[in-house]
Design an enzyme around this catalytic site. Sequence first.
Site, PDB file in Angstrom:
ATOM      1  N   GLU A   1       0.984  -1.246  -0.144  1.00  0.00           N
ATOM      2  CA  GLU A   1       0.212  -0.097  -0.113  1.00  0.00           C
ATOM      3  C   GLU A   1       1.019   1.311   0.031  1.00  0.00           C
ATOM      4  O   GLU A   1       1.696   1.623   0.891  1.00  0.00           O
ATOM      5  CB  GLU A   1      -0.858  -0.102   1.062  1.00  0.00           C
ATOM      6  CG  GLU A   1      -2.333   0.565   1.130  1.00  0.00           C
ATOM      7  CD  GLU A   1      -2.089   2.188   1.116  1.00  0.00           C
ATOM      8  OE1 GLU A   1      -2.475   2.752  -0.163  1.00  0.00           O
ATOM      9  OE2 GLU A   1      -1.406   2.531   1.889  1.00  0.00           O
TER      10      GLU A   1
ATOM     11  N   CYS B   1       4.196  -2.056  -8.504  1.00  0.00           N
ATOM     12  CA  CYS B   1       2.955  -1.823  -8.008  1.00  0.00           C
ATOM     13  C   CYS B   1       3.147  -0.756  -7.347  1.00  0.00           C
ATOM     14  O   CYS B   1       3.195   0.467  -7.769  1.00  0.00           O
ATOM     15  CB  CYS B   1       2.341  -3.094  -7.671  1.00  0.00           C
ATOM     16  SG  CYS B   1       0.454  -2.735  -7.447  1.00  0.00           S
TER      17      CYS B   1
ATOM     18  N   HIS C   1       3.525  -7.378 -10.963  1.00  0.00           N
ATOM     19  CA  HIS C   1       4.301  -8.215  -9.810  1.00  0.00           C
ATOM     20  C   HIS C   1       5.169  -9.105 -10.566  1.00  0.00           C
ATOM     21  O   HIS C   1       4.654 -10.382 -10.445  1.00  0.00           O
ATOM     22  CB  HIS C   1       3.206  -8.595  -8.948  1.00  0.00           C
ATOM     23  CG  HIS C   1       2.782  -7.748  -7.886  1.00  0.00           C
ATOM     24  ND1 HIS C   1       3.242  -7.024  -6.696  1.00  0.00           N
ATOM     25  CD2 HIS C   1       1.422  -7.001  -7.800  1.00  0.00           C
ATOM     26  CE1 HIS C   1       2.383  -6.355  -6.085  1.00  0.00           C
ATOM     27  NE2 HIS C   1       1.388  -6.244  -6.861  1.00  0.00           N
TER      28      HIS C   1
ATOM     29  N   GLU D   1       7.679 -10.527  -9.333  1.00  0.00           N
ATOM     30  CA  GLU D   1       8.168 -11.569  -8.316  1.00  0.00           C
ATOM     31  C   GLU D   1       6.904 -12.522  -7.851  1.00  0.00           C
ATOM     32  O   GLU D   1       7.533 -13.425  -7.213  1.00  0.00           O
ATOM     33  CB  GLU D   1       8.426 -10.642  -6.906  1.00  0.00           C
ATOM     34  CG  GLU D   1       6.969 -10.300  -6.163  1.00  0.00           C
ATOM     35  CD  GLU D   1       6.506  -8.937  -6.647  1.00  0.00           C
ATOM     36  OE1 GLU D   1       5.620  -8.510  -5.994  1.00  0.00           O
ATOM     37  OE2 GLU D   1       6.887  -8.586  -7.824  1.00  0.00           O
TER      38      GLU D   1
END
EC number: 4.3.3.6
Length: 197
Positions: free
Chosen positions: A54, A85, A179, A181
Site C-alpha cells: 500500500e 505496483c 508483480h 516477483e
Amino acid sequence: MLRVGVIGVQGAVSEHIEAVKRAFERLGVEGEAFWLRRPEQLNAIDAIILPGGESTTISRLMQKNGLFEPVKKLGEEGLPIMGTCAGLILLAKEVEGAVEGQRFLELLDVRVNRNAYGRQVDSFEAPLKLSFSDEPFPGVFIRAPKIVELLNDKVKPIAWHGDEVVGVEQGNIIGLAFHPELTDDARLHEYFLRKAL
C-alpha cells in the site's frame, strides 16, 4: 558481491528476495538479498527494490524509519532502484488519486493513476511484451496502478500489455505496474540487476 535491499516496511518482500536469488543464479553472480528496514543498511548497497503493498503506508513508514530521504538521494545519484505496483507509485513524479500529504520519491518522470485497475477482485494475469526479450512475460496485476503518461523522452517503455505501457525505465530506475516477483520468471529482476553490475 552484489547487495540488494528490498524495502521491508510493508508489502511483498520475501517473494522479491527469492526472485533476486533466482536472478543471481541466472547471471552467475554472488549476491545477497535482504530486507531493508533501517538507514544504516544502505551502506555499501548496490540496488534497491520497492515492493508492492500500500503506497501510502510504505511512504509513511519509510519516512518514520528514516529511509525516505536517503533512498531518494541514492536514486538521484544513480543507484539502481526498481519499484513494482505500489513501488511504481512511490517512484512517480505525478500521481492521480494520491492521498493528501502523501510523499513520493519523484525519481521517474511519469504520471500514474493510483488504483486504475480497481479493487482486488479486478486483479488479473496477462502475457506481456518486453523490450529486451521475444518471449512473453507472465504479468500479474493486483489493484495495479496505470502509467497514464510518460512526461519526457528520458523515460523508455520496457513492458506492454497490448498497446498499454505497464513498465518503464529512466536511467537506472525501473517502474512496473505489475508483480514480476509473483511468477517463477526472473527475467525482469535479471534485467534490473544488470544495472548494478
